[in-house]
Design a protein around this motif. Structure first.
Motif, PDB file in Angstrom:
ATOM      1  N   GLN A 225       0.929  -1.176  -0.088  1.00 25.98           N
ATOM      2  CA  GLN A 225       0.070   0.190  -0.096  1.00 25.98           C
ATOM      3  C   GLN A 225       0.829   1.160   0.056  1.00 25.98           C
ATOM      4  OE1 GLN A 225      -2.637  -0.822   3.456  1.00 25.98           O
ATOM      5  NE2 GLN A 225      -4.344  -1.127   2.056  1.00 25.98           N
ATOM      6  N   ALA A 226       1.807   1.236  -0.710  1.00 23.06           N
ATOM      7  CA  ALA A 226       2.900   2.414  -0.847  1.00 23.06           C
ATOM      8  C   ALA A 226       2.402   3.541  -1.771  1.00 23.06           C
ATOM      9  CB  ALA A 226       4.378   1.765  -0.991  1.00 23.06           C
ATOM     10  N   GLN A 227       3.239   4.488  -1.933  1.00 25.91           N
ATOM     11  CA  GLN A 227       2.964   5.410  -3.035  1.00 25.91           C
ATOM     12  C   GLN A 227       3.118   4.824  -4.409  1.00 25.91           C
ATOM     13  OE1 GLN A 227       5.735   8.116  -4.221  1.00 25.91           O
ATOM     14  NE2 GLN A 227       4.321  10.073  -4.232  1.00 25.91           N
ATOM     15  N   ASP A 228       3.956   4.043  -4.523  1.00 25.87           N
ATOM     16  CA  ASP A 228       4.000   3.218  -5.796  1.00 25.87           C
ATOM     17  C   ASP A 228       4.214   1.857  -5.483  1.00 25.87           C
ATOM     18  OD1 ASP A 228       7.323   2.844  -6.322  1.00 25.87           O
ATOM     19  OD2 ASP A 228       7.238   4.953  -5.913  1.00 25.87           O
ATOM     20  N   PRO A 229       4.614   0.922  -6.597  1.00 29.50           N
ATOM     21  CA  PRO A 229       4.652  -0.542  -6.230  1.00 29.50           C
ATOM     22  C   PRO A 229       6.188  -0.885  -5.974  1.00 29.50           C
ATOM     23  CG  PRO A 229       4.240  -0.203  -8.384  1.00 29.50           C
ATOM     24  CD  PRO A 229       4.098   1.112  -7.924  1.00 29.50           C
ATOM     25  N   LEU A 230       7.152  -0.153  -6.547  1.00 26.29           N
ATOM     26  CA  LEU A 230       8.469  -0.375  -6.392  1.00 26.29           C
ATOM     27  C   LEU A 230       9.400  -0.138  -5.067  1.00 26.29           C
ATOM     28  CD1 LEU A 230       9.630   0.919  -9.752  1.00 26.29           C
ATOM     29  CD2 LEU A 230       8.540  -1.400  -9.095  1.00 26.29           C
ATOM     30  N   PHE A 231       8.717   0.494  -4.153  1.00 25.01           N
ATOM     31  CA  PHE A 231       9.147   1.096  -2.694  1.00 25.01           C
ATOM     32  C   PHE A 231       8.257   1.136  -1.781  1.00 25.01           C
ATOM     33  CE2 PHE A 231      12.260   2.698  -6.207  1.00 25.01           C
ATOM     34  CZ  PHE A 231      13.501   2.358  -5.625  1.00 25.01           C
TER      35      PHE A 231
END
Length: 471
Positions: free
Chosen positions: A375-381
């Motif tokens: 559930q991050a801002q983007d799926p890579l970090f």
């Protein structure tokens, strides 16, 4: 004739003449909702912690000093925000695919500098005997930073073996199959019994419930029988139960040794837990994220007949433990630079804490763990470089790569699902000024140097690929 008593005089009168013992239990990676009194399901079984919650002042808006292990512990034990000690993550700071990192992150320090006066050193100066039982992770050895006794504390950030042989520094292996959480608890109990007659600070940073997930097979089977289909997640629940059983052993010892009445018990976690599909939480994200799920933690503070049991919604942070315990132990702190607030008036006299803002700074990268659940801002970090703050019910997050802001009203959106940055420009500007002022005051470094390995097209392509997998 009645005489008015100031709040300062009232607080001084309520402080004990004999310094209390301090038992501080810091569980590793225990999520805010992963204890019985907070959870939204009936899956976890934590009867001892739940009973402690009934006897404690429960802080419903308690925060870790950071969203992962070492930096949070550094804030707790130094009483200082990250920019002052330079520990921002678990090294290295450049984590994740280099071609997806737009900036060169700030270099991370791996441990507290010797000149940092730790909470243990200050309590030792106040006449306490001090012991560390478990994970240190702030340098090679806690013995050099205020602890008289050290069991299993070193630079290690985790154990790979919860069952003996442990293969950890500073602890002798027990009988084959002995469980580490139980062994550490026995060490605490024996040390406290030997320390009677002198105030003690028992710091109990369990390695549990950090990975690897290892627990007794019969307890794991019990949670599988409760409907958890993922064996690793059932094992996590079993580890929580193991931890709760051992918290109960320590609390029972305080009673049988007639120490409970003059012992402050603090129970908390070092950061949020991993987001897991089996265990729903109202909070967004988990460990490593600067959304609420990575930062908000359980916090119970108990002291029989001194601290009234109940719940409190005041936002507090683990940097507050340091000045609070110095105040209660009557140890001056005038020469120390501490970012936390003294909570003793709130704890002992139910005095409202003056309004203040809380801050976090993360000028580094932390790669994704599970894109589907992060559930991050983007799926890579889990987190790209940025800062965050809480001001009243408002939460601001500033990401440095593209100078992006997210603004949330936690009073109605604890899941941080509705970014109000464009809809609330005046509040956004107000908090931006506060955050900039804080970064200037603390000398918080902001990464600005571009990473020559970064490739925008690869970054976007990998994000699209990950998002398709999530769907």
């Amino acid at each position: 004739m009645s005489v008015a008593i100031s709040s300062e005089e009232k607080s001084a009168q309520s402080k004990p003449q004999i310094p209390p013992n301090v038992l501080m239990i810091v569980v590793d990676d225990l999520g805010w909702a992963d204890v019985g009194y907070n959870q939204t399901t009936t899956l976890f079984e934590t009867p001892n912690i739940d009973e402690l919650a009934k006897q404690s002042l429960r802080f419903d808006n308690a925060y870790a000093g950071a969203a992962n292990c070492a930096p949070s512990r550094a804030v707790l034990l130094s009483g200082q925000y990250g920019p002052r000690h330079g520990i921002y993550t678990v090294s290295p700071s450049a984590r994740g695919n280099a071609q997806t990192r737009k900036l060169i992150p700030i270099t991370n320090k791996r441990g507290l500098e010797p000149e940092v006066v730790t909470l243990a050193e200050s309590l030792k100066e106040a006449g306490y005997t001090t012991g560390n039982f478990g994970k240190w992770h702030l340098g090679a050895d806690p013995d050099t930073q205020g602890f008289d006794k050290n069991v299993a504390g070193s630079g290690n950030g985790m154990t790979f073996h919860y069952y003996s042989p442990y293969k950890l520094p500073n602890i002798e292996d027990g009988p084959e199959g002995e469980y580490l959480t139980r062994r550490l608890t026995s060490e605490v109990i024996n040390w406290v019994k030997s320390a009677k007659g002198k105030p003690f600070f028992a710091y109990v940073p369990y390695y549990s419930v950090h990975t690897p997930f290892q627990a007794d097979a019969d307890i794991v089977e019990k949670y599988l029988g409760k409907g958890i289909t993922d064996k690793k997640q059932a094992t996590y629940a079993a580890m929580v139960e193991h931890m709760d059983n051992n918290v109960g052993r320590i609390l029972d010892m305080l009673q049988t040794q007639d120490l409970a009445d003059n012992t402050i018990v603090i129970f908390t976690s070092d950061n949020g837990g991993y987001k897991m599909s089996s265990f729903p939480s109202p909070l967004r994200a988990g460990k490593g994220s600067y959304y609420e799920g990575g930062l908000r933690v359980p916090l119970l503070i108990s002291w029989p007949d001194k601290i009234l049991a109940g719940s409190n919604a005041t936002p507090v942070i683990n940097a507050d433990f340091y000045p609070t315990l110095l105040s209660i132990s009557n140890q001056p702190q005038s020469k120390l630079l501490l970012d936390g607030e003294d909570l003793s008036g709130l704890l002992l006299n139910q005095e409202a804490l003056k309004s203040r803002d809380l801050f976090w700074h993360f000028p580094v990268y932390l790669q994704a763990r599970n894109s589907k659940t992060d559930q991050a801002q983007d799926p890579l970090f889990r987190t790209r470089p940025g800062s965050a703050m809480r001001s009243g019910n408002w939460k601001l997050i500033h990401y440095f790569e593209n100078n992006e802001y997210e603004l949330y009203d936690l009073s109605v959106d604890v899941a941080e699902s509705n970014n109000l940055a464009l809809k609330q420009p005046s509040k956004l500007n107000e908090l931006k000024v506060k955050l900039d002022d804080w970064r200037t005051q603390t000398g918080a470094p902001i990464p600005t140097q571009l990473n020559p390995e970064y490739r925008e097209e690869i970054n976007q392509a990998l994000m699209r690929e990950a998002l398709l997998e999530i769907k």
